[in-house]
Design an enzyme around this catalytic site. Structure first.
Site, mmCIF file in Angstrom:
data_model
loop_
_atom_site.group_PDB
_atom_site.id
_atom_site.type_symbol
_atom_site.label_atom_id
_atom_site.label_comp_id
_atom_site.label_asym_id
_atom_site.label_seq_id
_atom_site.Cartn_x
_atom_site.Cartn_y
_atom_site.Cartn_z
ATOM 1 C CG HIS A 9 -3.784 -1.619 -1.661
ATOM 2 N ND1 HIS A 9 -4.843 -2.462 -1.931
ATOM 3 C CD2 HIS A 9 -4.209 -0.790 -0.691
ATOM 4 C CE1 HIS A 9 -5.872 -2.146 -1.145
ATOM 5 N NE2 HIS A 9 -5.513 -1.119 -0.380
ATOM 6 N N GLY A 41 1.144 -1.770 4.259
ATOM 7 C CA GLY A 41 1.669 -0.419 4.070
ATOM 8 C C GLY A 41 2.840 -0.175 4.992
ATOM 9 C CG ASP A 90 -5.152 2.431 0.656
ATOM 10 O OD1 ASP A 90 -6.084 1.621 0.670
ATOM 11 O OD2 ASP A 90 -3.967 2.133 0.930
ATOM 12 C CG MET A 117 -11.602 -2.838 4.934
ATOM 13 S SD MET A 117 -10.077 -2.484 4.038
ATOM 14 C CE MET A 117 -9.117 -1.597 5.282
ATOM 15 C CG HIS A 144 -9.203 0.032 -0.583
ATOM 16 N ND1 HIS A 144 -8.630 -0.092 0.663
ATOM 17 C CD2 HIS A 144 -10.552 -0.012 -0.386
ATOM 18 C CE1 HIS A 144 -9.582 -0.208 1.571
ATOM 19 N NE2 HIS A 144 -10.753 -0.160 0.966
ATOM 20 C CG ASP A 175 -6.086 -2.813 3.112
ATOM 21 O OD1 ASP A 175 -5.012 -2.541 3.686
ATOM 22 O OD2 ASP A 175 -6.731 -2.007 2.413
ATOM 23 C CG MET A 231 -8.656 7.236 2.167
ATOM 24 S SD MET A 231 -7.729 7.416 3.674
ATOM 25 C CE MET A 231 -6.825 5.867 3.694
ATOM 26 C CG MET A 284 -11.386 3.181 1.841
ATOM 27 S SD MET A 284 -9.864 3.280 2.766
ATOM 28 C CE MET A 284 -8.689 3.282 1.410
ATOM 29 C CB SER A 318 -0.904 0.024 1.235
ATOM 30 O OG SER A 318 -1.447 1.321 1.369
ATOM 31 N N GLY A 345 -2.990 -3.655 9.103
ATOM 32 C CA GLY A 345 -2.262 -4.273 10.214
ATOM 33 C C GLY A 345 -1.569 -5.571 9.845
HETATM 34 C C1 DX5 Z 1 -6.466 1.677 5.395
HETATM 35 C C2 DX5 Z 1 -5.979 1.325 4.020
HETATM 36 C C3 DX5 Z 1 -4.832 0.407 4.002
HETATM 37 C C4 DX5 Z 1 -3.591 0.938 4.691
HETATM 38 C C5 DX5 Z 1 -2.922 -0.233 5.322
HETATM 39 O O1 DX5 Z 1 -7.642 2.394 5.303
HETATM 40 O O2 DX5 Z 1 -7.018 0.714 3.277
HETATM 41 O O3 DX5 Z 1 -4.521 -0.053 2.693
HETATM 42 O O4 DX5 Z 1 -2.702 1.584 3.843
HETATM 43 O O5 DX5 Z 1 -1.889 0.231 6.111
HETATM 44 P P1 DX5 Z 1 -1.145 -0.687 7.160
HETATM 45 O O6 DX5 Z 1 -0.587 -1.872 6.408
HETATM 46 O O7 DX5 Z 1 -0.112 0.195 7.724
HETATM 47 O O8 DX5 Z 1 -2.187 -1.128 8.187
HETATM 48 ZN ZN ZN Z 2 -6.457 -0.260 1.341
#
Ligand code: DX5
Ligand code: ZN
Length: 214
Positions: free
Chosen positions: A31, A195, A33, A135, A64, A173, A35, A66, A6, A175
């Site tokens: 990936h 990420g 993200d 998620m 992705h 996706d 938002m 959001m 990510s 943690g």
């Molecule tokens: C969170 C994103 C993830 C995020 C993951 O809303 O969708 O893709 O970047 O980040 P880590 O791997 O640090 O949890």
């Molecule tokens: Zn994501």
């Protein structure tokens, strides 16, 4: 195991360098993200940035979204170079229509579930999907703690896919690290998004290899 780093955790002041690193690594996807500050309490980046990334990246873009009303952006997302379009189930009133519109536009269709949305919400569309993204944190931010019920949920999704003969891949996706990634691998995950675990490590390319070996 496939790995989709990510870019949210990358150095945005040096995006070309980060993308070149991913191009040279064994990452399977990139990936991205997106938002909107409405669907999630954060704003990241949009089409001009995705287009710039797409011009430099040699790996398929796993986008992705959001955002609310993702169905309004299908054509534009395809035009800026997305390979996989992930829409949230919670953001789509007419999910079946949106899935077909994504495929008609020539992209792979993926549906994302928040931690509180049960797998059975996909029962009636699962055979239409190329991918389901579970998620394992509440979306909006990188670097959050893994929510453990994602392991059991991965098993339940694997069962649904087997029972229906769906070809959907399972992507997780939030943690993800070596420990949570190993449990997810045992539970049946096909693709890990990571990420902070990748970009905050000493050697991101080696960390990608480690996740791929799980
Ligand atoms: C969170 C994103 C993830 C995020 C993951 O809303 O969708 O893709 O970047 O980040 P880590 O791997 O640090 O949890
Ligand atoms: Zn994501």
């Amino acid at each position: 195991m496939l790995v989709s780093p990510s870019l949210l955790a990358a150095d945005f002041g040096n995006l070309d360098r980060e993308i070149d690193m991913l191009n040279q690594s064994n990452a399977d996807l990139i990936h991205l993200d997106v938002m909107d500050g409405v669907f999630v309490p954060n704003i990241s980046f949009g089409f001009p940035v995705i287009e710039a990334i797409s011009k430099r990246a040699t790996k398929p873009l796993d986008v992705h979204l959001m955002i609310v009303h993702p169905e309004n952006y299908i054509g534009r997302l395809r035009d800026v170079g997305a390979t996989i379009m992930n829409v949230h189930q919670e953001a789509c009133i007419h999910l079946d229509r949106t899935i077909h519109a994504i495929k008609d536009a020539g992209m792979k269709a993926a549906v994302t579930l928040n931690p509180s949305t049960p797998v059975m919400m996909l029962e009636d569309v699962i055979t239409e999907l190329d991918m389901v993204l579970l998620m394992s944190v509440n979306p909006g931010f990188g670097g959050q703690k893994f929510i453990n019920n994602a392991i059991e949920k991965t098993r339940r999704l694997k069962e649904l896919i087997a029972r229906t003969g769906s070809k959907a891949q399972i992507e997780i996706d939030g943690g993800v690290n070596d420990v949570t990634g190993r449990s997810l691998a045992h539970a049946g995950a096909d693709i890990l998004v990571a990420g902070s675990y990748i970009f905050n490590s000493q050697d991101p390319s080696a960390t990608i290899d480690l996740l791929k070996s799980l």
